[in-house]
Design a protein around this motif. Structure first.
Motif, PDB file in Angstrom:
ATOM      1  N   UNK A 266       2.775  14.191  -0.931  1.00  0.00           N
ATOM      2  CA  UNK A 266       1.842  13.144  -1.320  1.00  0.00           C
ATOM      3  C   UNK A 266       0.483  13.292  -0.643  1.00  0.00           C
ATOM      4  N   UNK A 267       0.457  13.870   0.562  1.00  0.00           N
ATOM      5  CA  UNK A 267      -0.834  14.160   1.199  1.00  0.00           C
ATOM      6  C   UNK A 267      -1.650  15.104   0.328  1.00  0.00           C
ATOM      7  N   UNK A 268      -0.979  16.117  -0.228  1.00  0.00           N
ATOM      8  CA  UNK A 268      -1.652  17.086  -1.095  1.00  0.00           C
ATOM      9  C   UNK A 268      -2.206  16.404  -2.343  1.00  0.00           C
ATOM     10  N   UNK A 269      -1.402  15.518  -2.940  1.00  0.00           N
ATOM     11  CA  UNK A 269      -1.835  14.804  -4.150  1.00  0.00           C
ATOM     12  C   UNK A 269      -2.998  13.872  -3.838  1.00  0.00           C
ATOM     13  N   UNK A 270      -2.865  13.089  -2.782  1.00  0.00           N
ATOM     14  CA  UNK A 270      -3.901  12.128  -2.416  1.00  0.00           C
ATOM     15  C   UNK A 270      -5.224  12.827  -2.131  1.00  0.00           C
ATOM     16  N   UNK A 271      -5.151  13.924  -1.404  1.00  0.00           N
ATOM     17  CA  UNK A 271      -6.373  14.656  -1.064  1.00  0.00           C
ATOM     18  C   UNK A 271      -7.073  15.145  -2.332  1.00  0.00           C
ATOM     19  N   UNK A 272      -6.304  15.618  -3.318  1.00  0.00           N
ATOM     20  CA  UNK A 272      -6.887  16.114  -4.557  1.00  0.00           C
ATOM     21  C   UNK A 272      -7.498  14.978  -5.375  1.00  0.00           C
ATOM     22  N   UNK A 273      -6.775  13.865  -5.473  1.00  0.00           N
ATOM     23  CA  UNK A 273      -7.265  12.725  -6.259  1.00  0.00           C
ATOM     24  C   UNK A 273      -8.545  12.151  -5.663  1.00  0.00           C
ATOM     25  N   UNK A 284       1.046   9.512 -11.256  1.00  0.00           N
ATOM     26  CA  UNK A 284       1.919  10.418 -10.503  1.00  0.00           C
ATOM     27  C   UNK A 284       3.365  10.146 -10.900  1.00  0.00           C
ATOM     28  N   UNK A 285       4.083  11.186 -11.267  1.00  0.00           N
ATOM     29  CA  UNK A 285       5.501  11.057 -11.604  1.00  0.00           C
ATOM     30  C   UNK A 285       6.355  11.608 -10.463  1.00  0.00           C
ATOM     31  N   UNK A 286       7.380  10.861 -10.056  1.00  0.00           N
ATOM     32  CA  UNK A 286       8.269  11.291  -8.979  1.00  0.00           C
ATOM     33  C   UNK A 286       9.711  11.238  -9.483  1.00  0.00           C
ATOM     34  N   UNK A 287      10.278  12.384  -9.764  1.00  0.00           N
ATOM     35  CA  UNK A 287      11.677  12.448 -10.207  1.00  0.00           C
ATOM     36  C   UNK A 287      12.560  12.898  -9.054  1.00  0.00           C
ATOM     37  N   UNK A 288      12.397  12.221  -7.925  1.00  0.00           N
ATOM     38  CA  UNK A 288      13.147  12.534  -6.713  1.00  0.00           C
ATOM     39  C   UNK A 288      13.720  11.268  -6.110  1.00  0.00           C
ATOM     40  N   UNK A 289      14.715  11.455  -5.244  1.00  0.00           N
ATOM     41  CA  UNK A 289      15.276  10.347  -4.485  1.00  0.00           C
ATOM     42  C   UNK A 289      15.687  10.825  -3.111  1.00  0.00           C
ATOM     43  N   UNK A 299      10.192   6.912   5.645  1.00  0.00           N
ATOM     44  CA  UNK A 299       9.085   6.035   6.032  1.00  0.00           C
ATOM     45  C   UNK A 299       7.746   6.620   5.584  1.00  0.00           C
ATOM     46  N   UNK A 300       7.597   7.943   5.745  1.00  0.00           N
ATOM     47  CA  UNK A 300       6.344   8.584   5.345  1.00  0.00           C
ATOM     48  C   UNK A 300       6.163   8.524   3.828  1.00  0.00           C
ATOM     49  N   UNK A 306       2.749   3.921  -1.373  1.00  0.00           N
ATOM     50  CA  UNK A 306       1.993   2.664  -1.370  1.00  0.00           C
ATOM     51  C   UNK A 306       0.499   2.933  -1.207  1.00  0.00           C
ATOM     52  N   UNK A 307       0.131   4.011  -0.517  1.00  0.00           N
ATOM     53  CA  UNK A 307      -1.278   4.370  -0.385  1.00  0.00           C
ATOM     54  C   UNK A 307      -1.853   4.751  -1.752  1.00  0.00           C
ATOM     55  N   UNK A 308      -1.067   5.470  -2.551  1.00  0.00           N
ATOM     56  CA  UNK A 308      -1.501   5.803  -3.906  1.00  0.00           C
ATOM     57  C   UNK A 308      -1.626   4.548  -4.767  1.00  0.00           C
ATOM     58  N   UNK A 309      -0.632   3.679  -4.681  1.00  0.00           N
ATOM     59  CA  UNK A 309      -0.644   2.446  -5.475  1.00  0.00           C
ATOM     60  C   UNK A 309      -1.857   1.593  -5.128  1.00  0.00           C
ATOM     61  N   UNK A 310      -2.169   1.484  -3.844  1.00  0.00           N
ATOM     62  CA  UNK A 310      -3.312   0.665  -3.417  1.00  0.00           C
ATOM     63  C   UNK A 310      -4.634   1.215  -3.939  1.00  0.00           C
ATOM     64  N   UNK A 311      -4.673   2.491  -4.256  1.00  0.00           N
ATOM     65  CA  UNK A 311      -5.891   3.087  -4.812  1.00  0.00           C
ATOM     66  C   UNK A 311      -5.939   2.964  -6.338  1.00  0.00           C
ATOM     67  N   UNK A 312      -4.945   2.289  -6.917  1.00  0.00           N
ATOM     68  CA  UNK A 312      -4.944   2.073  -8.358  1.00  0.00           C
ATOM     69  C   UNK A 312      -4.311   3.193  -9.152  1.00  0.00           C
TER      70      UNK A 312
END
Length: 465
Positions: A266-273, A284-289, A299-300, A306-312
């Motif tokens: 998610x750090x990689x995705x956030x940095x790119x966005x 962003x699609x997450x097919x993981x659990x 926790x991370x 939630x950091x992505x969600x807060x950015x819309x």
């Protein structure tokens, strides 16, 4: 007998290596070392010095840092059992855990995947234009489309057998993006070979590090089940035949198959966005659990989502298989509360007729969406570039929703829905309708029987063939 100084040094080195590689017959293990919150630089230096003193090769110590956090995320170090115990006693170490993969693709349903024969000259690969709307959106339909696509454009008050085609709209005024964090895709497959289709690749730092000597392998999937899963997920989001989106850019985020590799996802995705200013144009699609073994990874990931969600940024996640029953794993568990507009959008699986799949989990309290995930066709991770696999799982229902949401981002932006709860509210209320079985199934606001499209819930504007 005289013993040379060189001999003494050699014995010492060999003894050190043996001591570090054989503890009860076991070699050193690569561990993630997570620092406590609000750690200061002196504590960071203390832990790093300790790790270097215990490692056979201190140059292999890896420190993972995030652009969006003030402190270091974690270290990677090879330690034997005695060294592991010493590090775990450090007062500023929160957790130390093996570098294995706790975020596995959602477990498959009991049905074994089969390769499905597919005629690559079917007319549905040549969509027919039906017209356009006042705002410039173009309407298309694909005849005899895959059954899982037909249900997406099944309008209210119609039956699924009345919808033989897949009808969709394309808005070329803005470019939208679907991020698929997984293990790479079979880029040679016919589903990703449309010249007009845009595909970008991102790599986590661990992926780049491990491919330092094999850069030509970066744009290929991991072999076996990992590659099959990730290729199928991307195919259902934006494949030219199997995907729900026909205009969005597919962003393939390739992870290294380990805890550390996934932790940096998610750090990689956030940095790119953020760098490309795409927050209001991305999903962003997450097919993981998570299997729940390592609390710091969980926790991370919860914090990152939630950091992505807060950015819309809408985050679409698979509910999980192994049902019937309620979700038990992250990230779906983040939205298992009555007021879940601040959170990821959880997707369960239905069959071609909108009936709940026997294997799908569901939320106990919060809202969720449903999409086809049983006996669906998707691009196969196979040398045959035109082969399609028959799959089951919420992993493949989630990207169908991600594709629909991506194609609707422009409409949300046009209505000024940038505040995260308002974006999620729009998705929950306008991109679904409740079928006879009571499940809110994804809908792209099209009518597969008449090719009609309502611009908004309060508009009567339509486009017809």
């Amino acid at each position: 007998m005289t013993i040379s100084f060189q001999y003494v040094i050699l014995v010492y080195i060999v003894g050190t290596i043996i001591g570090n590689t054989q503890v009860h017959g076991e070699p050193p293990i690569e561990y993630l070392i997570w620092p406590r919150a609000n750690i200061i630089q002196d504590d960071v230096n203390s832990i790093e010095n300790l790790l270097k003193s215990l490692m056979v090769d201190p140059t292999r110590l890896y420190a993972s840092k995030s652009t969006f956090r003030p402190t270091l995320a974690f270290w990677l170090a090879e330690l034997n059992h005695k060294s592991y115990q010493e590090v775990s006693r450090h007062p500023k170490v929160e957790e130390i855990s093996p570098n294995e993969d706790p975020f596995q693709p959602e477990e498959k349903a009991s049905t074994k995947a089969k390769l499905a024969s597919f005629n690559t000259t079917m007319p549905m690969i040549q969509p027919l234009a039906l017209g356009s709307l006042k705002d410039g959106r173009k309407i298309f339909h694909e005849k005899d489309a895959l059954p899982e696509l037909r249900i997406i454009s099944q309008a209210p008050n119609t039956q699924i057998w009345e919808n033989p085609d897949y009808v969709y709209s394309i808005d070329e005024s803005e470019e939208t993006f679907i991020y698929i964090p997984d293990y790479g895709i079979n880029r040679a497959h016919w589903d990703f070979s449309n010249p007009a289709q845009k595909i970008e690749w991102l790599y986590t730092p661990q992926t780049i590090l491990h491919h330092h000597d094999t850069p030509t392998e970066l744009q290929w999937p991991w072999p076996g089940e990992l590659g099959l899963h990730s290729t199928c997920v991307a195919s259902k989001a934006a494949g030219r035949v199997a995907g729900s989106a026909r205009h969005a850019t597919l962003v393939v985020v390739k992870m290294w198959p380990s805890t550390a590799g996934v932790a940096e996802m998610f750090d990689t995705i956030m940095q790119d966005i953020v760098a490309k200013r795409r927050a209001h144009y991305s999903v962003v699609n997450v097919s993981f659990g998570s299997n729940g073994k390592q609390k710091m990874v969980q926790r991370k990931h919860a914090s990152d989502i939630m950091m992505l969600v807060r950015r819309g940024v809408p985050v679409i996640v698979a509910a999980g298989n192994g049902g019937p029953g309620f979700v038990t794993r992250l990230p779906a568990k983040l939205s298992d509360r009555k007021d879940n507009l601040w959170g990821p959008i959880v997707v369960g699986a239905v069959d071609w007729f909108g009936e709940k799949a026997r294997f799908s989990k569901e939320l106990q309290y919060g809202r969720m969406l449903w999409a086809p995930g049983e006996d669906i066709k998707c691009a196969a991770e196979s040398p045959d570039i035109a082969s399609y696999s028959l799959e089951n799982g919420t992993s493949f229902a989630a990207p169908l929703v991600a594709g629909v949401v991506a194609e609707q981002l422009t409409e949300m932006n046009r209505q000024g829905l940038f505040y995260p709860p308002l974006r999620n509210k729009y998705i929950y209320e306008n991109l679904q309708w409740t079928r006879q079985n009571g499940l809110p199934i994804i809908w792209n606001r099209m009518d597969g029987t008449r090719a009609a499209f309502a611009v908004s819930p309060n508009s009567n504007e339509t486009a017809t063939a």
